[in-house]
Scaffold this motif. Structure first.
Motif, short mmCIF file in Angstrom:
data_model
loop_
_atom_site.label_atom_id
_atom_site.label_comp_id
_atom_site.label_asym_id
_atom_site.label_seq_id
_atom_site.Cartn_x
_atom_site.Cartn_y
_atom_site.Cartn_z
N ALA A 78 33.45 -4.69 46.59
CA ALA A 78 33.04 -3.28 46.71
C ALA A 78 31.86 -2.99 45.78
N LEU A 79 31.92 -3.47 44.55
CA LEU A 79 30.80 -3.26 43.62
C LEU A 79 29.55 -3.99 44.08
N HIS A 80 29.72 -5.18 44.62
CA HIS A 80 28.57 -5.96 45.09
C HIS A 80 27.87 -5.25 46.25
N GLN A 81 28.65 -4.70 47.17
CA GLN A 81 28.06 -3.99 48.30
C GLN A 81 27.34 -2.73 47.84
N GLU A 82 27.87 -2.08 46.82
CA GLU A 82 27.26 -0.83 46.37
C GLU A 82 25.98 -1.06 45.57
N PHE A 83 25.96 -2.07 44.73
CA PHE A 83 24.84 -2.23 43.81
C PHE A 83 23.96 -3.44 44.09
N HIS A 84 24.20 -4.16 45.16
CA HIS A 84 23.40 -5.34 45.46
C HIS A 84 21.99 -4.93 45.85
N GLY A 85 21.02 -5.64 45.31
CA GLY A 85 19.62 -5.35 45.62
C GLY A 85 19.30 -5.68 47.07
N LYS A 86 18.24 -5.11 47.56
CA LYS A 86 17.87 -5.30 48.96
C LYS A 86 16.77 -6.34 49.09
N GLY A 87 16.51 -7.11 48.05
CA GLY A 87 15.49 -8.14 48.12
C GLY A 87 14.16 -7.62 47.62
N GLU A 88 13.13 -8.36 47.94
CA GLU A 88 11.78 -7.99 47.51
C GLU A 88 11.30 -6.74 48.26
N ARG A 89 10.66 -5.88 47.52
CA ARG A 89 10.09 -4.68 48.13
C ARG A 89 8.58 -4.81 48.13
N SER A 90 7.97 -4.13 49.06
CA SER A 90 6.51 -4.14 49.11
C SER A 90 5.96 -3.27 47.98
N VAL A 91 4.67 -3.40 47.74
CA VAL A 91 4.03 -2.61 46.68
C VAL A 91 4.11 -1.13 47.02
N GLU A 92 3.96 -0.79 48.30
CA GLU A 92 4.02 0.61 48.71
C GLU A 92 5.41 1.19 48.46
N GLU A 93 6.46 0.42 48.78
CA GLU A 93 7.82 0.90 48.56
C GLU A 93 8.11 1.09 47.07
N SER A 94 7.66 0.13 46.26
CA SER A 94 7.87 0.22 44.81
C SER A 94 7.16 1.43 44.23
N ALA A 95 5.95 1.69 44.68
CA ALA A 95 5.20 2.85 44.20
C ALA A 95 5.90 4.13 44.63
N GLY A 96 6.42 4.17 45.86
CA GLY A 96 7.12 5.34 46.35
C GLY A 96 8.39 5.64 45.59
N LEU A 97 9.06 4.60 45.06
CA LEU A 97 10.28 4.81 44.30
C LEU A 97 10.03 5.62 43.03
N VAL A 98 8.90 5.42 42.42
CA VAL A 98 8.59 6.15 41.18
C VAL A 98 7.73 7.37 41.43
N GLY A 99 7.47 7.68 42.69
CA GLY A 99 6.74 8.90 43.03
C GLY A 99 5.24 8.76 43.04
N LEU A 100 4.73 7.57 43.21
CA LEU A 100 3.29 7.36 43.24
C LEU A 100 2.85 7.00 44.66
N LYS A 101 1.57 7.20 44.92
CA LYS A 101 0.98 6.80 46.20
C LYS A 101 -0.16 5.84 45.90
N LEU A 102 -0.28 4.82 46.71
CA LEU A 102 -1.39 3.89 46.55
C LEU A 102 -2.65 4.51 47.14
N PRO A 103 -3.81 4.24 46.54
CA PRO A 103 -5.05 4.79 47.10
C PRO A 103 -5.36 4.13 48.44
N GLN A 104 -5.93 4.92 49.32
CA GLN A 104 -6.32 4.41 50.64
C GLN A 104 -7.64 3.67 50.54
N GLN A 105 -7.72 2.55 51.22
CA GLN A 105 -8.95 1.78 51.21
C GLN A 105 -9.92 2.37 52.22
N PRO A 106 -11.19 2.47 51.87
CA PRO A 106 -12.16 3.01 52.83
C PRO A 106 -12.36 2.02 53.97
N GLY A 107 -12.48 2.56 55.15
CA GLY A 107 -12.77 1.73 56.32
C GLY A 107 -11.54 1.08 56.93
#
Length: 113
Positions: A78-107
């Motif tokens: 039960a504890l493992h299912q609740e607190f187990h990590g979901k694996g590697e996250r993308s940079v965008e997801e990690s930034a979103g977790l802390v409330g940041l947005k990545l800058p958009q690339q031109p073009g």
């Protein structure tokens, strides 16, 4: 050494763990071989007219140990299912977790004009 409690309480705890294990399958826990074995073993090692029944105490100690193991496994899952990590996250997801947005690339995709 800690007191074991009554054998009936240990048997009830073991049967409760069997119910938890069989809840996912939908079958009754009374249809399992483990249930039949437990009831048969506890009936065979009832207190007799003897003052000290070593076999009964050994069975009770083993049953209490097994009950502790089953509870610990269930709680660990039960504890493992609740607190187990979901694996590697993308940079965008990690930034979103802390409330940041990545800058958009031109073009669009790259820096090419």
């Amino acid at each position: 050494m800690a007191a074991l409690g009554s054998p009936v309480r240990t048997l009830r705890g073991l049967l409760r763990e069997l119910r938890h294990m069989n809840a996912a399958t939908g079958r009754s826990y009374r249809d399992t071989a483990a249930y039949r074995y437990l009831v048969k073993a506890f009936r065979a090692h009832r207190v007799t007219s003897e003052k000290l029944c070593r076999a009964q105490h050994e069975l009770h100690f083993q049953a209490a140990t097994y009950l502790c193991l089953l509870r610990s496994i269930r709680e660990h899952v039960a504890l493992h299912q609740e607190f187990h990590g979901k694996g590697e996250r993308s940079v965008e997801e990690s930034a979103g977790l802390v409330g940041l947005k990545l800058p958009q690339q031109p073009g669009g995709k790259g820096w090419e004009p």
